[in-house]
Enzyme design. Structure first.
Site, PDB file in Angstrom:
ATOM      1  N   ASP A  67      41.142  49.452  47.878  1.00  0.00           N
ATOM      2  CA  ASP A  67      40.431  49.047  49.093  1.00  0.00           C
ATOM      3  C   ASP A  67      41.347  48.393  50.114  1.00  0.00           C
ATOM      4  O   ASP A  67      42.502  48.069  49.826  1.00  0.00           O
ATOM      5  CB  ASP A  67      39.265  48.099  48.741  1.00  0.00           C
ATOM      6  CG  ASP A  67      39.635  47.079  47.669  1.00  0.00           C
ATOM      7  OD1 ASP A  67      40.830  46.846  47.451  1.00  0.00           O
ATOM      8  OD2 ASP A  67      38.721  46.515  47.043  1.00  0.00           O
ATOM      9  N   ASN A 136      30.263  38.425  41.821  1.00  0.00           N
ATOM     10  CA  ASN A 136      28.961  39.108  41.869  1.00  0.00           C
ATOM     11  C   ASN A 136      28.992  40.447  41.126  1.00  0.00           C
ATOM     12  O   ASN A 136      28.071  41.244  41.249  1.00  0.00           O
ATOM     13  CB  ASN A 136      28.545  39.331  43.332  1.00  0.00           C
ATOM     14  CG  ASN A 136      29.540  40.202  44.089  1.00  0.00           C
ATOM     15  OD1 ASN A 136      30.535  40.676  43.524  1.00  0.00           O
ATOM     16  ND2 ASN A 136      29.292  40.431  45.369  1.00  0.00           N
ATOM     17  N   HIS A 138      31.240  42.877  41.626  1.00  0.00           N
ATOM     18  CA  HIS A 138      31.748  44.029  42.387  1.00  0.00           C
ATOM     19  C   HIS A 138      33.043  44.558  41.775  1.00  0.00           C
ATOM     20  O   HIS A 138      33.796  43.817  41.141  1.00  0.00           O
ATOM     21  CB  HIS A 138      31.899  43.719  43.888  1.00  0.00           C
ATOM     22  CG  HIS A 138      33.029  42.834  44.280  1.00  0.00           C
ATOM     23  ND1 HIS A 138      32.972  42.002  45.387  1.00  0.00           N
ATOM     24  CD2 HIS A 138      34.267  42.619  43.763  1.00  0.00           C
ATOM     25  CE1 HIS A 138      34.108  41.359  45.514  1.00  0.00           C
ATOM     26  NE2 HIS A 138      34.913  41.700  44.540  1.00  0.00           N
ATOM     27  N   GLU A 143      29.939  46.372  46.543  1.00  0.00           N
ATOM     28  CA  GLU A 143      29.108  45.193  46.387  1.00  0.00           C
ATOM     29  C   GLU A 143      27.780  45.581  45.722  1.00  0.00           C
ATOM     30  O   GLU A 143      27.406  46.765  45.715  1.00  0.00           O
ATOM     31  CB  GLU A 143      28.815  44.596  47.776  1.00  0.00           C
ATOM     32  CG  GLU A 143      30.053  44.126  48.546  1.00  0.00           C
ATOM     33  CD  GLU A 143      30.565  42.758  48.075  1.00  0.00           C
ATOM     34  OE1 GLU A 143      30.606  42.489  46.863  1.00  0.00           O
ATOM     35  OE2 GLU A 143      30.953  41.963  48.956  1.00  0.00           O
TER      36      GLU A 143
HETATM   37  C1  F6R Z   1      40.754  43.972  45.032  1.00  0.00           C
HETATM   38  C2  F6R Z   1      39.374  44.309  44.705  1.00  0.00           C
HETATM   39  C3  F6R Z   1      38.391  43.276  44.267  1.00  0.00           C
HETATM   40  C4  F6R Z   1      38.983  42.182  43.393  1.00  0.00           C
HETATM   41  C5  F6R Z   1      37.910  41.159  43.027  1.00  0.00           C
HETATM   42  C6  F6R Z   1      38.474  40.014  42.203  1.00  0.00           C
HETATM   43  O1  F6R Z   1      41.475  45.107  45.408  1.00  0.00           O
HETATM   44  O2  F6R Z   1      39.026  45.429  44.818  1.00  0.00           O
HETATM   45  O3  F6R Z   1      37.344  43.911  43.577  1.00  0.00           O
HETATM   46  O4  F6R Z   1      39.520  42.753  42.237  1.00  0.00           O
HETATM   47  O5  F6R Z   1      37.340  40.643  44.177  1.00  0.00           O
HETATM   48  O6  F6R Z   1      39.387  39.312  42.971  1.00  0.00           O
HETATM   49  P1  F6R Z   1      40.273  38.157  42.343  1.00  0.00           P
HETATM   50  O7  F6R Z   1      41.191  38.790  41.356  1.00  0.00           O
HETATM   51  O8  F6R Z   1      41.012  37.561  43.512  1.00  0.00           O
HETATM   52  O9  F6R Z   1      39.333  37.185  41.703  1.00  0.00           O
END
Ligand code: F6R
Length: 241
Positions: A67, A136, A138, A143
Site C-alpha cells: 500500500d 482493527n 486490517h 479496513e
Molecule cells: C503497512 C500495512 C498495515 C500495517 C498495519 C500494522 O504496509 O499495510 O496493514 O501492517 O497497520 O502497522 P504497525 O506494524 O505499524 O503496527
C-alpha cells in the site's frame, strides 16, 4: 495456520527474517509482497545484516508492496516508498526497477489501481506476502468493511488507523485520509503468507483473526481460509490466544 509465539519483538523479528531469508535462498527470483509499519522493521534489519554478511542475494528478487498513502511519493519522508528505501531497498543489492509500490501521486485512482494489479499479474503472482495487522484487524489498508475487496483499490482510512499512524507524522492533520491498497483477493492469491504481530494493542485483533468468524469486519480473519499462513507474534500480541 502455523503459529509461532515468540518471547519478544527481537525473537519475533528473528523468526520472521529467517522465513523470508529461506524464501530468497530457495527461489532467488521470488516475488516478495512487502509491508511497512513498525512491526517488520526488526525483520528488515536482520535481512540487511544477513545480506552484509554475504548470506543473502537480492539481485534477482522482485517486490510488490501492499500500500501507499494517496498524495505521498518518494519525496515525502512518511511515504511508504521512502520507508522501503530507508529500511530495506537502499541497503541490499535489489534492483530498484524490481521494486514496486503503488504510486500515491497518481490522482487517477482507477488508472493507478489497474496499473498495480497488472504489475502483480505480470510478475506471475506473489510467492511470499508479509503482513502486519492493524488494531482493527486490517491487512494492507483493507479496513473493516461490508465485503472483502479483490484487487487494488482506494480506501478511506479509519480515524483509528490515522491516529495509530500519526506517530510517524508531526501531527494528526498531516496523516493522509486515503490510500491505495492491494485487495484481500490479491493478498489471498499469494502462495504463502507471513503475518507478524507485536504488542498488546494487537492482541484482540490477533485473537479475532485466529479464532473468530471469517468476516470482512475483521479483514485478517480471511486468512483462516488460506492454506499456507504462518503467524509469528510476540507474547503480548498472542496474549489472548
Ligand atoms: C503497512 C500495512 C498495515 C500495517 C498495519 C500494522 O504496509 O499495510 O496493514 O501492517 O497497520 O502497522 P504497525 O506494524 O505499524 O503496527
Amino acid at each position: 495456520m502455523r503459529i509461532y509465539k515468540e518471547k519478544d519483538y527481537e525473537a519475533m523479528s528473528r523468526r520472521a527474517a529467517s522465513i523470508i531469508a529461506a524464501q530468497v535462498i530457495l527461489k532467488p527470483d521470488c516475488v516478495l509482497g512487502l509491508a511497512t509499519g513498525s512491526t517488520p522493521i526488526g525483520a528488515y534489519k536482520r535481512l540487511v545484516k544477513q545480506y552484509k554478511k554475504g548470506k543473502l542475494d537480492f539481485s534477482a528478487v522482485r517486490t510488490v508492496n501492499l500500500d501507499e498513502y494517496k498524495g505521498l511519493g518518494a519525496g515525502d519522508e512518511q511515504s511508504y516508498i521512502n520507508f522501503m528505501n530507508e529500511n530495506l531497498f537502499s541497503h541490499v543489492n535489489i534492483a530498484k526497477e524490481n521494486t514496486n509500490v503503488p504510486n500515491g501521486l497518481n490522482k487517477d485512482a482507477a488508472a493507478e489501481c489497474a496499473r498495480y494489479d497488472k504489475v502483480i499479474a505480470d510478475m506471475g503472482g506473489i510467492d511470499l506476502q508479509l503482513l502486519g495487522i492493524g488494531n482493527n484487524g486490517h491487512i494492507g489498508f483493507n479496513e473493516p468493511a461490508k465485503s472483502f475487496a479483490d484487487g487494488t483499490h482506494m480506501v478511506t482510512l479509519e480515524e483509528g488507523t490515522r491516529e495509530a499512524n500519526a506517530r510517524f507524522f508531526s501531527s494528526l492533520d498531516e496523516v493522509p485520509t486515503a490510500a491505495y491498497t492491494m485487495g484481500v483477493g490479491s493478498i489471498m492469491r499469494a502462495k504463502m503468507i507471513l503475518l507478524v504481530a507485536s504488542g498488546k494493542a494487537k492482541a484482540q485483533a490477533v485473537k479475532d483473526t485466529v479464532s473468530g468468524p471469517v468476516t470482512p469486519k475483521v479483514p485478517a480473519s480471511v486468512l483462516q481460509l488460506h492454506p499456507n499462513v504462518v503467524l509469528v507474534g510476540d507474547e503480548d500480541a498472542m496474549s489472548l490466544l
